[in-house]
Design a protein around this motif. Structure first.
Motif, PDB file in Angstrom:
ATOM      1  N   SER A 254      -4.918  -9.242  11.144  1.00 45.26           N
ATOM      2  CA  SER A 254      -4.945  -9.134   9.384  1.00 45.26           C
ATOM      3  C   SER A 254      -5.728 -10.865   9.381  1.00 45.26           C
ATOM      4  O   SER A 254      -6.655 -10.688   8.861  1.00 45.26           O
ATOM      5  CB  SER A 254      -3.743  -9.429   8.409  1.00 45.26           C
TER       6      SER A 254
ATOM      7  N   ASP B  28      -8.630  -3.891   6.886  1.00 41.63           N
ATOM      8  CA  ASP B  28      -7.468  -3.769   7.232  1.00 41.63           C
ATOM      9  C   ASP B  28      -6.233  -2.578   6.861  1.00 41.63           C
ATOM     10  O   ASP B  28      -5.443  -2.263   5.959  1.00 41.63           O
ATOM     11  CB  ASP B  28      -6.491  -4.992   6.416  1.00 41.63           C
ATOM     12  N   GLU B  29      -6.033  -1.354   7.997  1.00 41.67           N
ATOM     13  CA  GLU B  29      -4.821  -0.456   7.901  1.00 41.67           C
ATOM     14  C   GLU B  29      -5.073   0.256   7.037  1.00 41.67           C
ATOM     15  O   GLU B  29      -3.899   0.284   5.103  1.00 41.67           O
ATOM     16  CB  GLU B  29      -3.276  -1.157   8.122  1.00 41.67           C
TER      17      GLU B  29
HETATM   18 MG    MG Z   1      -1.311  -6.932   8.752  1.00 39.31          MG
END
Ligand code: MG
Ligand code: ATP
Ligand code: ATP
Ligand code: MG
Ligand code: NI
Lengths: 322, 303, 537, 483
Positions: free
Chosen positions: C45, C177-178
C-alpha cells in the motif's frame, strides 16, 4: 418507499420516547425519595424559626407528608405529571410558579453560554484537528485543558474584577428580561454567559477535535482525497459534516450540563435563575422547591437529549432510512 | 534489482512490539505528561508533609497583621484574619486531595462493580442497572450534589459522599463499555470454551484489560472532583471552617476581591494547576492507550 | 510499446527512522495491469500511495520519482498539482468497501463530486454520467440507487460503487488496493471480471495489489513480488508462475493452496461417531437504532463428526459457521436441536461440574492469533489456564512441566513459556493457541478459520502441524474455512452452509469431484484456477 | 452606566435599593427575615412607631391613654387611613392582626404575652387590657413591623406571602422572584405622600457587586456592604455617601450550663478572660463596631458601665486550674447564615488554644442552628440579638430561669427577681437601675459573654437625603432626591 422511511424514523423516535419516559419515571422516584431521606423531621427542619405546632400541622397537611408513603408517591407522580410540584415550604407559593419565574433567566444564560461555547469550540476544534501535531494544535489543546481546569466561579470573580470593577465596561450583576430591553439584556448576560461559555467551550473543543480527528482518518475521507477534491470541500462536506453528528450530542449534553451547572455562576453574578433558587432553597431547607428544581432540570436534560435524537434522525440517513 | 537474494532465515517476521514497558517509555517521552506527573507528585508530597513544612500555624490568627500583601515573611500574603495564606494553601492540599481521592474511590468502587456486573452478566440485570445509571446520569452533577448536601447537611463527609455518588454513573458506563468490549475479545471467548470460571475470567482477563481505561477515567475524575469540591466549598456547603480547602479559601476571598487579590489568586491557581495536571496526565495516558494516537506518538518519537 | 501511464523509479518511503519502502521501480502501460503481491506489512500500500502522492501518514518522507505520461512528477509535487491528477488521471479503489463511502452523502453526490471538480459538468450532466457508470459496474436499478445511501447496499455493491467513482473521469490509471480482500470468493470473482471488462473497454492501466497470488494470476500482466519494503522479483505473470527466480516467490507459489493439489491423510477404518448434531437452530435478537429483529443464524443443521476425522464447514461470510462452533462450545445458547458427544448431551448440560467436564472434550482455536491471547499474560500462563481450571496438573511445577510438553508438541521451544504474545509472530501465536486448546486433551478440536489470517507460507506450516497432531493424537477436527483449497487438503467430509442452512453435506472426495448443489458449484468455480488467466487465454 | 437605575426601577425618578438577600416571604407576622422587614417597613404601619431616638410616636394610633391602674390602654385610631386596595382601616383590623399573632402562637406572640384582652369599643378605638403594668407595651407594639396591622382578606386569600396589602407609604407593585421587588408611592398615606414615586429593592448578596453597582449609578442605596470595605468607601464621598450609626444590636457567646464543665462559673469566666474582643471586633467589623461587655451600647439611655474582663490568659489559666479542669474539647456552634460568627469563631478557636481547649467549629444554616440551640446540642454558641429597644425584650427571655431563649440554662433566683420586678416597674430611673444591676450579675457569672455592638452601615447616592437609623429600619417615605 416513503411510507417505509417515515415508518422507520417513527419507530426510532418511539423507542427513544419510551426510553426517556422510563428514565423520567426513575428520576421521579429519586426526586420523590429526596425528602424522605432527610434524617429527622423535614418539616421541623424546614420551619426552623417559624416553628409553631399549628404551623407544623398546617405544613404537614399541606405537604401531604402525613399520608401513607405509597399514597404520597402516587399523588406526587400524579400531580407532577400535571405540572403541580407542590408548594414551597418557604414562601408558600407553588413550586411551579417559582421555577417558571426563574426559567427565563437561566435559559438566557444557558443559551447565550452555549452560543459562546460554540463560537469558541467549533472553529478551535476543527482548526486544531486539521492541524494535528502542529504548534497551533498544541496551543488549542493546552488552552482547552486550561479552560477545563479553571473553576468557573473563580473565572467569574476574575471577570468581575476586570471588566466591571477595573474597566467598568459591563455590569457585574442583575438581569433584565429580553422582552423588556434586548440591549440591556445583552449587556447583563454577557459576563456570566462568557464565563459559562469559556468553560463549556473548552470541553467542547476537545470533543470536536476528537470527532474531527476520527472522521479525518475515515476511509471515505481518503476516498475524497483520491478524487482530487478541493481541501475546503473535503473539510466541510466530508469531515465537518460527519463530525457534526457526535458534536450534536455533545452540544446537547453541554446545554443540559450548563442548565444544571450554572448554580455557582448565578451566585457569583447575582443572576436570578434556577441555580440561585436552588442554592437559596438548600440553605432554607425548602425541600419541595429542591425537588421541583431537580426534577425540572432532569426533565429538561431528557428533553434536550430527545431533541438531539430527533435531529440525529434528520441528519443521519442511516437512522432515517434503516 | 530483481536478483538480489536476501539471506533467507526461518525466522518469521516479528510484529511490532507493543509492551507495557514501551507504554511507560512513551508516556515519559511526552514532556507535558512528565511535567504534569511531576506537579502531581509534588502536590501529593505536599498533601502529606504540608502541615510540617507550613511556616505558620494554619489557624493562627493575627488580626493586626490582616490582609498583608505577599512579602518575604508571608509569601502569599495574609488573609482577613491575618493567617498565612501560603501555609493554608499547603495544608489545604491535603483536604482538597482527600476529598477528591475518597470521592473518586467511592465512585470507582461503586461504578466498577455496577459496570462490570452489568457488562459481564448482560441480559436483564444489565438492562436494569443501566437504566438506574441512566436515571442518575440525568441529574446534573452539581445539582445532585447540592440535593445530597441539602439532605445530609454540609460537611467534609457529605461532600465526599455527594461527589462520589454523582461520579458513579460515569465510572459505571466506562466500566461497562470496556467490559463489554473486552468480553467479546476472542481471548475471553477462548477461556469460556475451556470452562474457565467467571471469577478467573474477571480477575485475570477482564479487569487487567479495562484497568487502563479506568486509570484514565480516574485521573480525569480526580480533576473534576477537585473542581466539584471547590464549587461546593465555594457555595459554603462543602468543607467547613476553620479547616482550609482551596474552594473554601475562595469562598472567604469573595469579599476581598478588590482589596486583596492574593486571597483569591493563590488558592485559585492551586486548584487550576492541580486540576490541569490531572487532566493533562489523563490525556497523556489516553494518548498512549489509544492505539491510533499511539502510532502517531511512536512515529513522531522516531523522527 | 506505448509510453507508460506511470513510470516509477527508485521510490522509497521513510517514516521516522523506519525504511518502509525502498528502491521500488516499475512502469505501467495503457491497458496493462501490474500486480503487486506480498505478505501483510510488506509495503504494498505504501508503495502505491507514495507513487501517487496520496500518502497521509504524518512524518512520512518519500524519495525517488514517479512520472506520469504527461510529464507530471508526483513525488514532491505541490498539492494543486496532485489535486489535478487525483480522480482525473488516477482513480483509486480501496480495500474496505464498508468505510470507503461517506455514509451521509447520496451515491449521486459521491459519484459526481469528481466529475464536477475536474470536468466542470452541470449537476444534470453529472447525474446522467453517474447513471451510466452505475449501469456499467452492474448495479441493479441504478436510477433508484442514485438517491440512496451506502448503507442500503451490500458489500459487493459498495465496492462496485467505489469502482464507479474511481472510473468517473475516465482515468488513465486505476489503483486497486486489495479491492476484493473483504469480499466473498463469489463476489471477488465478479469484481475481477468487472475490472477486466472495463479495462478492455477503456484501455485503462491498472495497478492491482493483493496478498493472494491466485487473484493476481487472474488480473495481472506483470507482477512485482514485495517483501519487507522491497521488490524481490518483477516479471511477466507467466514467468512468475513458470520460472520463478527468487526463492521467496517459489515459496509463495508452493504454499499457495490450490484445488486438487492435496488430499487429507486417510481416515481411520470405520471410525465411530464422536459428535452428533441434530436439527441445530440458533437465533439472535439484534437491537439497532430503529428496533429489534431476529437473525436466524443457523437453521436446522445436522451433522456427525467421527473420531479421528475432519469435518469441513464452508460457506460465505455470515452463513453461520462460527455460530455452529459457538453453540457447541457453550458461547451461544441454541434455540432448538440436540448435540451429543460420546454419550453426553451438550445442550441439556446443567450444573458446573457437568459443563466443566464437557468443556474438556471439545476445545476451540479462533481465527485471529493476535486477539485470542491476552496480551497481559505470558504464553505459559495462557497455556496453564485450562490446566488450572480443570486441575490437570499437580501444582506449579506439574503445570510448568505440562506446558513445556505442549509447547514441544506444537513445535515451539520450551522457553517460549516466559514470552508475552507480542514477542511472537502470528504463526507462533497460533501454535500457542493450539497448544492451549490441546491442554485439556480434547476429543474434538474446533478450528474456526484458524489459519485464515496467516500468510500463506505460515499457513502451510500450521496445516502440517494439524495433520501431524491428528495422526499422533487421533483427535477429530471441525474445520471451519472459507478457502476451499485448504478444505480439500484437510477434510474427510464437508458441510456447505448458506444463510444458516446446510446445502450440501457429503464426503469431500465426492463433493469436490461432483458438486450437487448450485451454490457449491458457484463456490468452486469462483476459486482462482491454478494457472494465471494470461497463460490460459 | 449612570441612569440605568431608572431603567431597572420602572418609573423614572424612582429609587433603587440593593438589599443583601431575598425575603423568604412577605407576611410580616410569619417572616423572620431581615430582608423581608426592610421591604415591609415601607409597606406596613404599626399602631405606634419609634422616632430616630427610638421613642414611640403616633402612627396608626394618633393618641393613647393609660388608665390609672396601669392596666388598660386606650388607642385612638386615625380615621382617614385606607389599605392599598382602597378598603378602610378600622379597629377590627387591629384586633384581627393581634389575635392572629396571639392565637396562632406566631413567633412574635411573646411580645403580646402581657395582653389579657383586646376590644374595639368603636370603629376607631382599641382597648388593650394587660395583666400587669407593662411599661414596654408601646415598644412591643411599635418596635418593628412584625406587629404590623394586616388585612384579613389578604391573609385569607393567601396572597400576603407575595402580594402584601398594607397601609404604609408604599404599595407593592411587582415582585420578580430572585431579582427585585418594586413598590409605588401610596399618595394617600396618612403621613403625606412620599416624595419619590417608587422604590425598587434588588437582591444583591455579594457586597462588592452592590458597591460596584452603587458607584456605577445602577442603584441608589445599599446596605450590602462588606465591613472591610467601609474604610475605603468613606474616601469615595463624590460618588456615594456612607452612613454609619451605632446600633442597639449585640453579639454574644454563651456556654451550655447543662453540661460539664461549663456549669462551673470559673470555667466560663476563664473563657471570658481568654477571648480577644478587640481582635474579634476588628476581624468581623473592621473597627466599625464597638466592643462591649454588656448588651446595651453607650449611646442608649439604658447604658451601664462594665469592664471586668480583659484579655488575660494567666488569669484564665488560673481559673481553669482552680476549677480543676485540663484539656477540653469545646463544640462551638455558629451559623453560616451569619458570616461574622464564622469569622469570630475562628479567632476564638485560636484564642482558646493556649488554654488547652480544642475548639471544634460547627456552622450549620440558621434553621438547624436554632434547632440545635433549642435542644441544647452545643457547648458554646455565638449569635446576635437584633433590633432591640426595651431591655425587657432580651434580658428576660435570655436570662430568666423561665425565659423563652434561655438555651444556656442559666438560673439565678436573684436575677429572676430583678427581671420580674423591672418588667412592671413604671419609674424609668428605677428601671434603668434595676437592669444595670442584673446585667452586671449576668456578665459576672458569664451567663452571656457579650462581645460587641455593631454599627448600622449603609451607603447611598449623595443626591439622596437619607439618614441611617439605629434600629435598622429602612424608611424611604421621607427621602427625596436633592436635585
Ligand atoms: Mg495494504
Ligand atoms: N501510519 C503508519 N505509521 C507508521 N507505520 C506505518 C503506517 N502505516 C503503515 N506502516 C508501516 O509500513 C509498513 C508497510 O505498510 P503497508 O500498509 O504498505 O503494508 P501492506 O503491504 O499494504 O500490508 P497489508 O497487506 O496488510 O495491507 C508496515 O510495516 C507498517 O507497519
Ligand atoms: N452475537 C451475535 N448477535 C447477533 N447476531 C449475530 C451474532 N453472532 C453472529 N450473528 C449473526 O449470525 C449470522 C451468522 O454469523 P456467523 O458468525 O456464524 O457467520 P460465519 O459463517 O462464521 O461468517 P464469517 O465467515 O464472516 O466468520 C450473521 O448474520 C451474523 O451477523
Ligand atoms: Mg466466523
Ligand atoms: Ni445596568
Amino acid at each position: 418507499m416513503s411510507a417505509f422511511l417515515r415508518n422507520s424514523t417513527v419507530r426510532f423516535l418511539a423507542r427513544r420516547l419510551a426510553y426517556s419516559a422510563i428514565v423520567l419515571a426513575g428520576v421521579m422516584v429519586v426526586v420523590f425519595s429526596l425528602v424522605h431521606l432527610v434524617p429527622g423531621d423535614p418539616i421541623r427542619i424546614a420551619l426552623g424559626t417559624r416553628y409553631t405546632p399549628e404551623a407544623y400541622d398546617a405544613l404537614l397537611v399541606a405537604s401531604g407528608l402525613d399520608r401513607p408513603l405509597w399514597e404520597q408517591f402516587f399523588s406526587y407522580i400524579g400531580s407532577a405529571v400535571t405540572g403541580d410540584l407542590g408548594v414551597s415550604f418557604r414562601n408558600g407559593s407553588p413550586v411551579t410558579v417559582n421555577l417558571l419565574d426563574r426559567l427565563p433567566a437561566t435559559a438566557s444564560l444557558a443559551v447565550v453560554g452555549l452560543i459562546v461555547a460554540l463560537l469558541i469550540s467549533v472553529p478551535a476544534g476543527i482548526w486544531s484537528a486539521l492541524h494535528e501535531g502542529r504548534v497551533s494544535d498544541a496551543i488549542v489543546r493546552v488552552s482547552s485543558q486550561f479552560g477545563v481546569s479553571v473553576p468557573d466561579f473563580w473565572m467569574g470573580m476574575l471577570m468581575i474584577t476586570l471588566f466591571s470593577s477595573v474597566l467598568g465596561w459591563l455590569p457585574s450583576s442583575g438581569y433584565v428580561p429580553l422582552t423588556e430591553d434586548p440591549l440591556l439584556w445583552l449587556r447583563h448576560v454577557t459576563l456570566p454567559a462568557v464565563t459559562v461559555g469559556i468553560v463549556a467551550g473548552a470541553i467542547m473543543t476537545r470533543y470536536i477535535r476528537a470527532a474531527v480527528l476520527e472522521v479525518a482518518a475515515a476511509g471515505y475521507v481518503r476516498t475524497a482525497r483520491s478524487k482530487g477534491l478541493a481541501p475546503a470541500v473535503i473539510t466541510f462536506r466530508h469531515i465537518v459534516r460527519n463530525a457534526l453528528i457526535p458534536v450534536l450530542t455533545i452540544a446537547g449534553i453541554q446545554l443540559a450540563t450548563i442548565l444544571g451547572g450554572v448554580i455557582v455562576v448565578e451566585v457569583v453574578f447575582a443572576w436570578p435563575g434556577i441555580g440561585r433558587l436552588v442554592f437559596d432553597a438548600v440553605a432554607a431547607r425548602d425541600y419541595p422547591l429542591i425537588q421541583g428544581a431537580v426534577l425540572l432540570i432532569a426533565a429538561l436534560f431528557l428533553l434536550i437529549n430527545l431533541i438531539v435524537d430527533v435531529l440525529y434522525a434528520v441528519v443521519d440517513p442511516r437512522i432515517r432510512l434503516s | 534489482m530483481t536478483n538480489m537474494e536476501p539471506s533467507l532465515t526461518e525466522v518469521e517476521p516479528q510484529p511490532p512490539t507493543t509492551s507495557r514497558v514501551a507504554s511507560w517509555r512513551l508516556l515519559l517521552s511526552n514532556p507535558v505528561t512528565v511535567i504534569s506527573a511531576i506537579v502531581l507528585l509534588t502536590v501529593i508530597v505536599v498533601a502529606f508533609i504540608g502541615p510540617w513544612i507550613a511556616p505558620y500555624g494554619i489557624n493562627k490568627t493575627n488580626v493586626a497583621n490582616a490582609l498583608q500583601p505577599p512579602s518575604g515573611a508571608h509569601w502569599f500574603g495574609t488573609d482577613d484574619l491575618g493567617r498565612d495564606i501560603f501555609s493554608r494553601v499547603l495544608v489545604a492540599t491535603q483536604v482538597s486531595l482527600k476529598v477528591a481521592v475518597v470521592s473518586v474511590a467511592i465512585a470507582l468502587g461503586a461504578g466498577l462493580l455496577i459496570g462490570v456486573v452489568a457488562g459481564y452478566r448482560g441480559g436483564w440485570l444489565d438492562m436494569v442497572l443501566m437504566r438506574v445509571v441512566d436515571v442518575m446520569f440525568a441529574f446534573p452533577v452539581l445539582l445532585l450534589a447540592l440535593a445530597i448536601v441539602a439532605i445530609l447537611g454540609p460537611g467534609l463527609t457529605t461532600t465526599m459522599l455527594a461527589i462520589g455518588v454523582v461520579y458513579t454513573p460515569i465510572f459505571a458506563r466506562v466500566a461497562r463499555a470496556s467490559t463489554l468490549s473486552v468480553s467479546v475479545e476472542p481471548f475471553v471467548q477462548v477461556s469460556r470454551t475451556m470452562g474457565t470460571g467467571n471469577g478467573y475470567i474477571l480477575g485475570r482477563h477482564i479487569l487487567p484489560n479495562i484497568a487502563g481505561t479506568l486509570i484514565v477515567q480516574t485521573s480525569l475524575s480526580l480533576a473534576f472532583a477537585l473542581l466539584a469540591e471547590a464549587a461546593l466549598s465555594f457555595l459554603g456547603l462543602g468543607v467547613q471552617p476553620p479547616q482550609p480547602s482551596w474552594g473554601r479559601m475562595l469562598f472567604d476571598a469573595q469579599g476581598f476581591l478588590g482589596q486583596a487579590w492574593w486571597m483569591s489568586v493563590f488558592p485559585g491557581a492551586a486548584i487550576c494547576l492541580t486540576v490541569l495536571a490531572f487532566n493533562l496526565a489523563g490525556d497523556g495516558m489516553r494518548d498512549v492507550l489509544d492505539p491510533k494516537q499511539r502510532t502517531m506518538l511512536e512515529a513522531r518519537r522516531k523522527r | 510499446m506505448s509510453t507508460p501511464v506511470i513510470s516509477v523509479r527508485d521510490l522509497g518511503v521513510r517514516i521516522g527512522a523506519n525504511r518502509i519502502v525502498e528502491g521500488m521501480s516499475f512502469d505501467v502501460e495503457p491497458g496493462q495491469t501490474l500486480g503487486i503481491v506480498g505478505e501483510s506489512g510488506s509495503g504494498k500500500s505504501m508503495t502505491v500511495l507514495a507513487a501517487t502522492g496520496l500518502i497521509d501518514v504524518p512524518g512520512a518522507v518519500v524519495a525517488g520519482s514517479s512520472l506520469l505520461a504527461d510529464g507530471t512528477e508526483l513525488v514532491g509535487a505541490r498539492e494543486r498539482t496532485m489535486r489535478r491528477v487525483h480522480g482525473k488521471t488516477i482513480g483509486f479503489v480501496f480495500q474496505d468497501p464498508s468505510t470507503s463511502l461517506n455514509p451521509l452523502l447520496t451515491l449521486e453526490r459521491q459519484i459526481t463530486e469528481s466529475l464536477q471538480a475536474h470536468r466542470g459538468l452541470t449537476r444534470r450532466a453529472a447525474r446522467t454520467r453517474a447513471l451510466e457508470l452505475l449501469e456499467a459496474v452492474g448495479i441493479p436499478e441504478p436510477e433508484a440507487r442514485l438517491d440512496g445511501y451506502p448503507h442500503q447496499l451490500s458489500g459487493g455493491q459498495r465496492q462496485r460503487v467505489m469502482i464507479a467513482i474511481a472510473l468517473a473521469c475516465d482515468p488513465q490509471l486505476l489503483i486497486a488496493d486489495e479491492p476484493t480482500t473483504a469480499l466473498d470468493v463469489t463476489t471477488q470473482a465478479q469484481i475481477i471480471d468487472l475490472v477486466r471488462d472495463l479495462q478492455r473497454d477503456r484501455g485503462t492501466a491498472v495497478v492491482w495489489i493483493s496478498h493472494d497470488l491466485g487473484v493476481i494470476g487472474q488480473v495481472a500482466d506483470e507482477v512485482t513480488v514485495m517483501r519487507t519494503g522491497a521488490s524481490v522479483e518483477q516479471a511477466p505473470i507467466t514467468d512468475i508462475y513458470d520460472a520463478p527466480r527468487h526463492s521467496y516467490t517459489r515459496e509463495l507459489l508452493a504454499a499457495r493452496p490450490m484445488l486438487g493439489k492435496a488430499t487429507p491423510p486417510p481416515a481411520p477404518e470405520a471410525p465411530e461417531a464422536l459428535l452428533s448434531v441434530e436439527g441445530l437452530d440458533v437465533r439472535f435478537t439484534v437491537g439497532s437504532a430503529t428496533g429489534r429483529r431476529t437473525v436466524h443464524a443457523v437453521d436446522d443443521v445436522s451433522f456427525t463428526v467421527k473420531r479421528g476425522t475432519t469435518l469441513g464447514l464452508v460457506g460465505e461470510s455470515g452463513s453461520g459457521k462460527s455460530t455452529v462452533a459457538g453453540a457447541l462450545t457453550g458461547l451461544v445458547p441454541p434455540h432448538a436441536g440436540t448435540a451429543v458427544i460420546g454419550d453426553r448431551s451438550i445442550f441439556d448440560a446443567r450444573g458446573r461440574s457437568v459443563t466443566k467436564a464437557l468443556r474438556r472434550r471439545i476445545s476451540m482455536v479462533f481465527q485471529d492469533p493476535f486477539s485470542s491471547l491476552n496480551s497481559r499474560n505470558t504464553v505459559g500462563t495462557a497455556i496453564a489456564e485450562p490446566l488450572r481450571v480443570h486441575r490437570l496438573a499437580d501444582g506449579r511445577s506439574g503445570r510448568e512441566h505440562r506446558v513445556a510438553q505442549l509447547l514441544e508438541l506444537v513445535g515451539l521451544p520450551t522457553d517460549f513459556a516466559r514470552r508475552y504474545p507480542h514477542e511472537l509472530s502470528g504463526g507462533q501465536r497460533q501454535r500457542v493457541s493450539i497448544a492451549r486448546a490441546l491442554a485439556v486433551e480434547p476429543e474434538l478440536l474446533i478450528l474456526d478459520e484458524s489459519t485464515a489470517s496467516l500468510d500463506v507460507s505460515v499457513q502451510a506450516k500450521v496445516l502440517d502441524l494439524l495433520k501431524r497432531l491428528q495422526a499422533e493424537l487421533g483427535i477429530a477436527y471441525l474445520f471451519i474455512a472459507h478457502d476451499l483449497a485448504i478444505v480439500q487438503e484437510m477434510c474427510h467430509e464437508v458441510l456447505v452452509m448458506r444463510q444458516g442452512r446446510a446445502v450440501e453435506y457429503r464426503p469431500a472426495v465426492e463433493l469436490f469431484a461432483d458438486p450437487e448443489d448450485e451454490y457449491t458449484r458457484r463456490l468452486l468455480d469462483a476459486v482462482p484456477p491454478e494457472r494465471p488467466r494470461a497463460a490460459a487465454s | 452606566s449612570t441612569g440605568e437605575g431608572t431603567d431597572l426601577g420602572g418609573t423614572s425618578g424612582g429609587l433603587v435599593a440593593a438589599i443583601a438577600g431575598e425575603p423568604d416571604q412577605l407576611d410580616p407576622h410569619m417572616t423572620t427575615s431581615y430582608f423581608a422587614f426592610q421591604v415591609l417597613e415601607n409597606v406596613y404601619d404599626t399602631l405606634v412607631e419609634p422616632d430616630e431616638n427610638l421613642e414611640m410616636q403616633p402612627a396608626l394610633a394618633q393618641s393613647w391613654e393609660l388608665s390609672d391602674d396601669q392596666l388598660t390602654w386606650t388607642f385612638n385610631l386615625r380615621d382617614d387611613v385606607t389599605f392599598h386596595d382602597g378598603s378602610e382601616f378600622t379597629a377590627d383590623d387591629v384586633l384581627y392582626s393581634y389575635n392572629r399573632i396571639i392565637d396562632g402562637e406566631l413567633s412574635n406572640a411573646w411580645r403580646l404575652s402581657a395582653i389579657e384582652d383586646i376590644t374595639a369599643p368603636d370603629e376607631h378605638t382599641v382597648e388593650i387590657t394587660v395583666s400587669q403594668p407593662s411599661p414596654n407595651l408601646l415598644s412591643n407594639l411599635g418596635g418593628f413591623k412584625g406587629l404590623a396591622i394586616v388585612q384579613q382578606a389578604n391573609v385569607d386569600s393567601g396572597d400576603i406571602t407575595t402580594k402584601p396589602i398594607g397601609t404604609g407609604p408604599f404599595a407593592l407593585e411587582s415582585y420578580t422572584s430572585g431579582d427585585s421587588i418594586t413598590l409605588t408611592a401610596n399618595e394617600k398615606h396618612w403621613a403625606g405622600a412620599p416624595q419619590i414615586p417608587s422604590v425598587t429593592f434588588r437582591f444583591i448578596s455579594e457586597g462588592s457587586t452592590a458597591i460596584a453597582a452603587l458607584k456605577g449609578g445602577e442603584i441608589d442605596w445599599t446596605d450590602s456592604i462588606p465591613a472591610q470595605q467601609v474604610e475605603g468607601l468613606s474616601a469615595d464621598s463624590e460618588v456615594l455617601t456612607l452612613g454609619q450609626t451605632p446600633s442597639n444590636d449585640y453579639w454574644y457567646l454563651t456556654l451550655n450550663q447543662n453540661r460539664e464543665p461549663w456549669n462551673d462559673v470559673r470555667v466560663r469566666q476563664a473563657i471570658a478572660y481568654a477571648i480577644d474582643r478587640d481582635a474579634i471586633v476588628q476581624a468581623t467589623s473592621y473597627g466599625t463596631a464597638a466592643a462591649n461587655q454588656l448588651a446595651i451600647p453607650v449611646q442608649s439611655v439604658w447604658y451601664t458601665e462594665y469592664d471586668t474582663y480583659s484579655t488575660d490568659l494567666d488569669r484564665a489559666q488560673a481559673l481553669l486550674d482552680e476549677a480543676g479542669v485540663g484539656d477540653l474539647t469545646l463544640d462551638l456552634m455558629v451559623s453560616s447564615d451569619y458570616p461574622e460568627t464564622v469569622t469570630a469563631a475562628q479567632i476564638i478557636a485560636d484564642n482558646l488554644e493556649p488554654l488547652g481547649i480544642t475548639v471544634e467549629i460547627r456552622s450549620p444554616d440558621f434553621a438547624t442552628w436554632l434547632d440545635e440551640q433549642n435542644t441544647g446540642e452545643f457547648d458554646m454558641l455565638m449569635m446576635g440579638w437584633l433590633g432591640n429597644i426595651d431591655p425587657d425584650d432580651f434580658y428576660y427571655a435570655q436570662h430568666h430561669s423561665g425565659g423563652a431563649s434561655n438555651a444556656q440554662g442559666y438560673a439565678n433566683s436573684e436575677v429572676d427577681d430583678l427581671l420580674d420586678q423591672a418588667r412592671t416597674e413604671t419609674d424609668a430611673d428605677v428601671r434603668q437601675q434595676l437592669y444595670g444591676e442584673l446585667a452586671t450579675i449576668i456578665a459576672d457569672e458569664a451567663s452571656y459573654i457579650y462581645l460587641y455592638n455593631p454599627s448600622v452601615i449603609q451607603a447611598w447616592n449623595p443626591d439622596l437625603d437619607y439618614e441611617v437609623r439605629g434600629d435598622r429600619a429602612v424608611r424611604f417615605r421621607d427621602v427625596s432626591f436633592g436635585e
